[in-house]
Scaffold this motif. Sequence first.
Motif, PDB file in Angstrom:
ATOM      1  N   ILE A 149       0.832  -1.209   0.000  1.00  0.00           N
ATOM      2  CA  ILE A 149       0.000   0.000   0.000  1.00  0.00           C
ATOM      3  C   ILE A 149       0.865   1.257   0.000  1.00  0.00           C
ATOM      4  CG2 ILE A 149      -1.635   1.360   1.368  1.00  0.00           C
ATOM      5  CD1 ILE A 149      -2.887  -1.318   2.273  1.00  0.00           C
ATOM      6  N   THR A 150       1.875   1.279   0.834  1.00  0.00           N
ATOM      7  CA  THR A 150       2.722   2.475   0.895  1.00  0.00           C
ATOM      8  C   THR A 150       3.544   2.627  -0.379  1.00  0.00           C
ATOM      9  OG1 THR A 150       4.370   1.221   2.170  1.00  0.00           O
ATOM     10  CG2 THR A 150       2.806   2.577   3.414  1.00  0.00           C
ATOM     11  N   ASN A 151       3.981   1.510  -0.964  1.00  0.00           N
ATOM     12  CA  ASN A 151       4.678   1.599  -2.247  1.00  0.00           C
ATOM     13  C   ASN A 151       3.769   2.168  -3.318  1.00  0.00           C
ATOM     14  OD1 ASN A 151       7.083   0.588  -1.246  1.00  0.00           O
ATOM     15  ND2 ASN A 151       6.729  -1.509  -1.945  1.00  0.00           N
ATOM     16  N   TRP A 152       2.528   1.700  -3.334  1.00  0.00           N
ATOM     17  CA  TRP A 152       1.544   2.232  -4.289  1.00  0.00           C
ATOM     18  C   TRP A 152       1.376   3.735  -4.092  1.00  0.00           C
ATOM     19  CZ3 TRP A 152      -2.877   4.950  -3.298  1.00  0.00           C
ATOM     20  CH2 TRP A 152      -3.710   5.206  -4.390  1.00  0.00           C
ATOM     21  N   ALA A 153       1.239   4.146  -2.829  1.00  0.00           N
ATOM     22  CA  ALA A 153       1.042   5.567  -2.545  1.00  0.00           C
ATOM     23  C   ALA A 153       2.213   6.395  -3.059  1.00  0.00           C
ATOM     24  CB  ALA A 153       0.853   5.777  -1.048  1.00  0.00           C
ATOM     25  N   HIS A 154       3.413   5.981  -2.740  1.00  0.00           N
ATOM     26  CA  HIS A 154       4.586   6.746  -3.162  1.00  0.00           C
ATOM     27  C   HIS A 154       4.759   6.719  -4.674  1.00  0.00           C
ATOM     28  CE1 HIS A 154       6.147   5.984   1.160  1.00  0.00           C
ATOM     29  NE2 HIS A 154       5.595   7.180   1.084  1.00  0.00           N
ATOM     30  N   ASP A 155       4.410   5.593  -5.314  1.00  0.00           N
ATOM     31  CA  ASP A 155       4.484   5.516  -6.775  1.00  0.00           C
ATOM     32  C   ASP A 155       3.511   6.486  -7.440  1.00  0.00           C
ATOM     33  OD1 ASP A 155       6.431   3.577  -6.626  1.00  0.00           O
ATOM     34  OD2 ASP A 155       5.062   1.895  -7.012  1.00  0.00           O
ATOM     35  N   HIS A 156       2.430   6.817  -6.723  1.00  0.00           N
ATOM     36  CA  HIS A 156       1.416   7.728  -7.264  1.00  0.00           C
ATOM     37  C   HIS A 156       1.560   9.149  -6.715  1.00  0.00           C
ATOM     38  CE1 HIS A 156      -0.376   3.909  -8.486  1.00  0.00           C
ATOM     39  NE2 HIS A 156      -1.115   4.601  -9.337  1.00  0.00           N
ATOM     40  N   GLY A 157       2.704   9.419  -6.113  1.00  0.00           N
ATOM     41  CA  GLY A 157       2.975  10.776  -5.653  1.00  0.00           C
ATOM     42  C   GLY A 157       2.259  11.171  -4.381  1.00  0.00           C
ATOM     43  N   LEU A 158       1.772  10.203  -3.616  1.00  0.00           N
ATOM     44  CA  LEU A 158       1.078  10.493  -2.365  1.00  0.00           C
ATOM     45  C   LEU A 158       2.031  10.356  -1.186  1.00  0.00           C
ATOM     46  CD1 LEU A 158      -2.290   8.553  -2.852  1.00  0.00           C
ATOM     47  CD2 LEU A 158      -1.645  10.802  -3.715  1.00  0.00           C
ATOM     48  N   LYS A 159       1.741  11.078  -0.115  1.00  0.00           N
ATOM     49  CA  LYS A 159       2.449  10.926   1.141  1.00  0.00           C
ATOM     50  C   LYS A 159       1.754   9.861   1.979  1.00  0.00           C
ATOM     51  CE  LYS A 159       5.557  14.090   0.409  1.00  0.00           C
ATOM     52  NZ  LYS A 159       6.994  13.725   0.242  1.00  0.00           N
ATOM     53  N   THR A 160       2.459   9.372   2.988  1.00  0.00           N
ATOM     54  CA  THR A 160       1.902   8.325   3.849  1.00  0.00           C
ATOM     55  C   THR A 160       2.102   8.693   5.313  1.00  0.00           C
ATOM     56  OG1 THR A 160       3.993   7.098   3.702  1.00  0.00           O
ATOM     57  CG2 THR A 160       2.228   6.464   2.188  1.00  0.00           C
ATOM     58  N   HIS A 161       1.057   8.463   6.103  1.00  0.00           N
ATOM     59  CA  HIS A 161       1.134   8.697   7.553  1.00  0.00           C
ATOM     60  C   HIS A 161       0.591   7.476   8.278  1.00  0.00           C
ATOM     61  CE1 HIS A 161       0.934  10.486  11.511  1.00  0.00           C
ATOM     62  NE2 HIS A 161      -0.360  10.211  11.578  1.00  0.00           N
ATOM     63  N   LEU A 162       1.281   7.075   9.339  1.00  0.00           N
ATOM     64  CA  LEU A 162       0.843   5.959  10.166  1.00  0.00           C
ATOM     65  C   LEU A 162       0.387   6.453  11.523  1.00  0.00           C
ATOM     66  CD1 LEU A 162       0.564   2.923  10.795  1.00  0.00           C
ATOM     67  CD2 LEU A 162       2.945   2.949  11.561  1.00  0.00           C
ATOM     68  N   ASP A 163      -0.873   6.183  11.845  1.00  0.00           N
ATOM     69  CA  ASP A 163      -1.349   6.349  13.214  1.00  0.00           C
ATOM     70  C   ASP A 163      -0.892   5.112  13.967  1.00  0.00           C
ATOM     71  OD1 ASP A 163      -2.647   6.500  15.619  1.00  0.00           O
ATOM     72  OD2 ASP A 163      -4.679   6.604  14.791  1.00  0.00           O
ATOM     73  N   GLY A 164       0.265   5.209  14.575  1.00  0.00           N
ATOM     74  CA  GLY A 164       0.858   4.079  15.291  1.00  0.00           C
ATOM     75  C   GLY A 164       0.693   4.201  16.787  1.00  0.00           C
ATOM     76  N   ALA A 165      -0.487   4.612  17.224  1.00  0.00           N
ATOM     77  CA  ALA A 165      -0.734   4.757  18.660  1.00  0.00           C
ATOM     78  C   ALA A 165      -0.317   3.499  19.413  1.00  0.00           C
ATOM     79  CB  ALA A 165      -2.208   5.066  18.912  1.00  0.00           C
TER      80      ALA A 165
END
Length: 347
Positions: free
Chosen positions: A157-173
Motif C-alpha cells: 500500500i505504501t509503495n503504491w502511494a509513493h508511486d502515485h505521488g502520495l504521502k503516507t502517515h501511520l497512526d501508530g498509537a
Amino acid sequence: MTYPIDLRSDTVTQPSPAMRQFMAQAEVGDAVIDIDPTTERLEKLTAEMLGKEAAIFMPSGSMTNQIAIRLHCRPGDEFLCEENCHVYNYEQAAFAQLSGVVARTLPGEHGVLQPEQFEGKVRPENDHLVRTRLVCLENTHNRGSGKVQPFDVVQKITNWAHDHGLKTHLDGARLFNAAAATGIPVADWSAMFDTVSVCFSKGLGAPVGSALAGPAEFIRQAKRARKLFGGGMRQSGIIAAGALFALQNNVTRLSEDHEKAAKLAEAVRQTEGIHLDVDPVETNIVIFSIDKELGTAAQLQAALSERGVEVLSVAPQKIRMVTHLDVSMLQVDAAIEVIKQTLPALA
C-alpha cells in the motif's frame, strides 16, 4: 483479589512509583522559548527508535495525527483511510474543522485494507475535483480488536502511494504492540511511512503524551503547527519524563499484555452467549458480541461493574476489554470468573 479490575482501556494505567520518581527528578526548561532537556531526550530517543530524522512531543495522539494531515495536505485536499480508523471516527473530523481537508474512506476487514482497493482512487487533475494527497493507516487497529496490519500488505500500500505521488502517515498509537506481536522492529514498520505517530499513554503506561516523527524539516513545521493548535508546552519535561521512562522500561513487557488478552479470548470462546468479533486476538484488545437473548452490551457492562469488573460497551451488542500493565494475570482470571457468573443472571 484487588478490585476494581479495569479493562476499559490501556489508557487507564497509572504511573508506577518508579515512573513517578523519574518524573519528579526530571530536568526541565522552557520548551517553547528554548529547550526542555528531558523533552529533547525523549524526542531524540523516539526518532532513533522509529528510524526517523526527528520527532516532536505533543499532548495527544489526536494532535499528532491532525498536524501530520494538515502538513501533508492543503485546504481542499483529501486523504484516503479505512472507514473505522481512529482519525476518521474519534477525532471530531478535526481535519475538516481545522485544516479544510476531506477524508475518503475505504471499507476494511477488521481495519485491514488490501492494496487493490487503492487502484483508481487518485483523483485526476481537474478543476472540478478534490486533490488526493495522502494515505493514512492505523496499526494496530483499535476498532479491529487490536488487529495488526500485515507487514507485506502495508508495504504494498505504501509503495503504491509513493508511486502515485502520495504521502503516507501511520497512526501508530499502538505500534509498539504490533512490533511485540510480530517481532518486526518498530523502525521497520516506520520506514514505510513519511510520518509516524506513536502514543506513550496506552500500553507503555505513561500518564500523557504522543510523538510525531518524520523528516527534520517536516518536524520543524510541525512545531509551528503545534503552537497554532495550542500544544506548545513550557516545562514539558515533567510529563516527557514519564514517556521517556516508558520507552526505556515498558516496551519489552507488552507481550505480557497480549498473553492476558489471549486468556480472555479463550474464555470468550468457551462461554455460551458471547462470541469474539476477531479471532485470533493478536494483541491486547478483545471485542466480543453478546447474544440479544442475554441482553445488551450496556446491561452487561453495568452488571459487571457492580461486581468490580470494568469493561466498555462499544456498540449495542459489543463489549471491549483491553489488557495493560495495571491488570495482573490473577486479575484476568478473576474477571473471567465474574463474566461467567454474570452472564446467566442477565437472561
